[in-house]
Motif scaffolding. Structure first.
Motif, mmCIF file in Angstrom:
data_model
loop_
_atom_site.group_PDB
_atom_site.id
_atom_site.type_symbol
_atom_site.label_atom_id
_atom_site.label_comp_id
_atom_site.label_asym_id
_atom_site.label_seq_id
_atom_site.Cartn_x
_atom_site.Cartn_y
_atom_site.Cartn_z
ATOM 1 N N ARG A 1 0.850 -1.195 0.000
ATOM 2 C CA ARG A 1 0.000 0.000 0.000
ATOM 3 C C ARG A 1 0.881 1.238 0.000
ATOM 4 N NH1 ARG A 1 -4.433 -2.216 4.431
ATOM 5 N NH2 ARG A 1 -5.823 -3.168 2.885
ATOM 6 N N VAL A 2 0.587 2.117 -0.928
ATOM 7 C CA VAL A 2 1.425 3.301 -1.140
ATOM 8 C C VAL A 2 0.555 4.551 -1.155
ATOM 9 C CG1 VAL A 2 3.061 4.430 -2.708
ATOM 10 C CG2 VAL A 2 3.045 1.917 -2.514
ATOM 11 N N LEU A 3 0.988 5.583 -0.450
ATOM 12 C CA LEU A 3 0.333 6.888 -0.501
ATOM 13 C C LEU A 3 1.313 7.884 -1.102
ATOM 14 C CD1 LEU A 3 -1.694 9.143 0.129
ATOM 15 C CD2 LEU A 3 -0.921 9.096 2.510
ATOM 16 N N VAL A 4 0.886 8.550 -2.170
ATOM 17 C CA VAL A 4 1.715 9.575 -2.803
ATOM 18 C C VAL A 4 1.037 10.928 -2.603
ATOM 19 C CG1 VAL A 4 2.850 10.375 -4.897
ATOM 20 C CG2 VAL A 4 2.512 7.912 -4.529
ATOM 21 N N VAL A 5 1.603 11.740 -1.734
ATOM 22 C CA VAL A 5 1.090 13.089 -1.529
ATOM 23 C C VAL A 5 1.615 13.957 -2.671
ATOM 24 C CG1 VAL A 5 0.976 15.050 0.043
ATOM 25 C CG2 VAL A 5 1.122 12.725 0.972
ATOM 26 N N SER B 1 -0.202 15.051 -10.334
ATOM 27 C CA SER B 1 0.419 15.476 -11.591
ATOM 28 C C SER B 1 1.938 15.472 -11.439
ATOM 29 C CB SER B 1 -0.061 16.881 -11.995
ATOM 30 O OG SER B 1 0.327 17.836 -11.029
ATOM 31 N N GLY B 2 2.618 15.687 -12.556
ATOM 32 C CA GLY B 2 4.068 15.858 -12.529
ATOM 33 C C GLY B 2 4.832 14.673 -11.977
ATOM 34 N N ILE B 3 5.868 14.984 -11.207
ATOM 35 C CA ILE B 3 6.741 13.946 -10.657
ATOM 36 C C ILE B 3 5.959 12.977 -9.778
ATOM 37 C CG2 ILE B 3 8.668 13.531 -9.075
ATOM 38 C CD1 ILE B 3 9.882 16.184 -10.090
ATOM 39 N N GLY B 4 5.112 13.501 -8.925
ATOM 40 C CA GLY B 4 4.336 12.647 -8.027
ATOM 41 C C GLY B 4 3.450 11.677 -8.774
ATOM 42 N N ASN B 5 2.856 12.146 -9.860
ATOM 43 C CA ASN B 5 1.997 11.289 -10.661
ATOM 44 C C ASN B 5 2.792 10.187 -11.340
ATOM 45 O OD1 ASN B 5 0.160 11.198 -13.609
ATOM 46 N ND2 ASN B 5 -0.838 10.903 -11.639
ATOM 47 N N GLY B 6 3.983 10.543 -11.829
ATOM 48 C CA GLY B 6 4.851 9.535 -12.428
ATOM 49 C C GLY B 6 5.241 8.461 -11.432
ATOM 50 N N ILE B 7 5.517 8.874 -10.209
ATOM 51 C CA ILE B 7 5.871 7.926 -9.156
ATOM 52 C C ILE B 7 4.671 7.047 -8.799
ATOM 53 C CG2 ILE B 7 6.498 7.737 -6.709
ATOM 54 C CD1 ILE B 7 8.293 10.218 -7.123
ATOM 55 N N ALA B 8 3.506 7.661 -8.667
ATOM 56 C CA ALA B 8 2.299 6.900 -8.323
ATOM 57 C C ALA B 8 2.002 5.837 -9.374
ATOM 58 C CB ALA B 8 1.112 7.856 -8.180
ATOM 59 N N GLN B 9 2.102 6.207 -10.652
ATOM 60 C CA GLN B 9 1.808 5.252 -11.715
ATOM 61 C C GLN B 9 2.874 4.154 -11.795
ATOM 62 O OE1 GLN B 9 -0.777 4.644 -13.300
ATOM 63 N NE2 GLN B 9 -2.032 6.491 -13.265
ATOM 64 N N VAL C 1 -3.625 8.603 -3.861
ATOM 65 C CA VAL C 1 -3.029 9.911 -4.151
ATOM 66 C C VAL C 1 -3.765 10.984 -3.364
ATOM 67 C CG1 VAL C 1 -2.953 11.687 -5.958
ATOM 68 C CG2 VAL C 1 -2.092 9.391 -6.440
ATOM 69 N N TRP C 2 -3.006 11.887 -2.766
ATOM 70 C CA TRP C 2 -3.592 13.089 -2.171
ATOM 71 C C TRP C 2 -3.317 14.263 -3.095
ATOM 72 C CZ3 TRP C 2 -2.235 13.430 3.793
ATOM 73 C CH2 TRP C 2 -2.985 12.454 4.489
ATOM 74 N N GLY C 3 -4.358 15.040 -3.379
ATOM 75 C CA GLY C 3 -4.212 16.240 -4.197
ATOM 76 C C GLY C 3 -5.096 17.350 -3.667
ATOM 77 N N ASP D 1 2.952 0.781 3.379
ATOM 78 C CA ASP D 1 4.293 0.276 3.055
ATOM 79 C C ASP D 1 5.222 1.382 2.573
ATOM 80 O OD1 ASP D 1 4.048 -2.859 3.208
ATOM 81 O OD2 ASP D 1 2.229 -2.146 2.212
ATOM 82 N N SER D 2 4.673 2.344 1.851
ATOM 83 C CA SER D 2 5.499 3.451 1.361
ATOM 84 C C SER D 2 4.705 4.746 1.386
ATOM 85 C CB SER D 2 5.988 3.195 -0.071
ATOM 86 O OG SER D 2 6.894 2.124 -0.113
ATOM 87 N N LEU D 3 5.334 5.786 1.896
ATOM 88 C CA LEU D 3 4.766 7.131 1.886
ATOM 89 C C LEU D 3 5.699 8.002 1.053
ATOM 90 C CD1 LEU D 3 2.938 9.469 2.851
ATOM 91 C CD2 LEU D 3 4.388 9.627 4.900
ATOM 92 N N VAL D 4 5.188 8.545 -0.047
ATOM 93 C CA VAL D 4 5.977 9.420 -0.910
ATOM 94 C C VAL D 4 5.458 10.838 -0.745
ATOM 95 C CG1 VAL D 4 6.742 9.906 -3.253
ATOM 96 C CG2 VAL D 4 6.291 7.535 -2.563
ATOM 97 N N LEU D 5 6.325 11.727 -0.283
ATOM 98 C CA LEU D 5 5.943 13.114 -0.046
ATOM 99 C C LEU D 5 6.478 13.969 -1.194
ATOM 100 C CD1 LEU D 5 6.665 13.215 3.792
ATOM 101 C CD2 LEU D 5 4.460 12.928 2.643
ATOM 102 N N CYS D 6 5.590 14.245 -2.139
ATOM 103 C CA CYS D 6 5.992 14.920 -3.375
ATOM 104 C C CYS D 6 5.239 16.242 -3.554
ATOM 105 C CB CYS D 6 5.740 14.000 -4.567
ATOM 106 S SG CYS D 6 6.646 14.490 -6.052
ATOM 107 N N GLN D 7 4.651 16.733 -2.483
ATOM 108 C CA GLN D 7 3.932 18.003 -2.589
ATOM 109 C C GLN D 7 4.916 19.158 -2.791
ATOM 110 O OE1 GLN D 7 4.209 15.958 0.108
ATOM 111 N NE2 GLN D 7 3.769 17.028 2.028
#
Length: 246
Positions: A12-16, A20-28, A39-41, A84-90
């Motif tokens: 389970r992954v949350l990408v803040v 769009s942009g870098i965060g969206n690329g990471i999420a996909q 995804v949080w937006g 499992d992974s939290l990506v902070l890309c805001q």
């Protein structure tokens, strides 16, 4: 690189900032490796994002959370019970010297730095249950001056330092905290450069790799940092810039 090392089936992954942009690329990239991705937006619904701005929310769960507001982070309900992974890309930026003024400074620092800590603290219990990892996306601007953008540069330097400090603090609890620092990446945030042919030409001359980065380039680094391949990497920020900062 074995397939099993980068297979996120059941994870389970949350990408803040993953809208769009870098965060969206990471999420996909996580979704392509069979993770369950949230995804949080900032916009009300996933349908409010324009695909021409680099937004591909297909197959991703979406939730509106304005991380510039600490109370919104605290109030956010996450359907996952473990993470499992939290990506902070805001991230945000104010041009035309707006960051030299109080309003611009405060907004950029709230989104680019304060919210990193607020999100990490809020979601830490879910990460601790499974020995999850945190990836803080900063910028090579965190290592040098950034003409006209004092808040952006200071916030990204703060993000690099926060990565070190949380990495040290949370490793004994089984949570790995690392970061990645993009260079010039083709997203809506960099249109001020990419949309100006003369400015773009100058920028490309400074990049040894001879091209701008893509969200997919950043995603590769994020997948590595979240995977077992990086199990002994702690508190580090990986520079992914095509050699620009050299």
């Amino acid at each position: 690189m074995g397939q099993s090392d980068t297979d996120f089936t059941g994870k389970r992954v949350l990408v803040v900032g993953g809208s769009s942009g870098i965060g969206n690329g990471i999420a996909q990239a996580f979704r392509a490796r069979d993770a369950e991705v949230l995804v949080w937006g900032t916009r009300a619904n996933a349908s409010d994002y324009d695909p021409t701005d680099g937004s591909d929310l297909d197959g991703l769960a979406y939730q509106q959370v304005d991380v510039g507001d600490p109370d919104a982070i605290e109030a956010a309900h996450v359907d996952f019970d473990t993470l499992d992974s939290l990506v902070l890309c805001q991230g945000t930026v104010v041009y035309k010297r707006g960051e030299f003024e109080r309003e611009g400074w405060d907004r950029v620092m709230a989104v680019n730095l304060d919210s990193l800590m607020h999100c990490a603290r809020r979601l830490k219990p879910m990460l601790a249950k499974v020995g999850g990892s945190v990836i803080i996306v900063s910028s090579i601007s965190g290592f040098s001056a950034n003409v006209g953008n004092p808040a952006y540069a200071a916030s990204k330097a703060g993000a690099v330092s926060l990565t070190k400090t949380l990495g040290q603090a949370w490793a004994p609890e089984g949570i790995r905290v690392n970061g990645l620092a993009p260079g010039l990446v083709d997203t809506k945030l960099t249109k001020v450069t990419t949309g100006n042919p003369k400015r773009l030409e100058g920028a490309l001359r400074a990049i040894p790799a001879g091209r701008m980065g893509l969200p997919a380039d950043m995603a590769g680094a994020a997948i590595f940092l979240a995977s077992p391949l990086a199990s002994y990497v702690c508190g580090q920020t990986l520079i992914v810039d095509g050699g620009l900062s050299l």
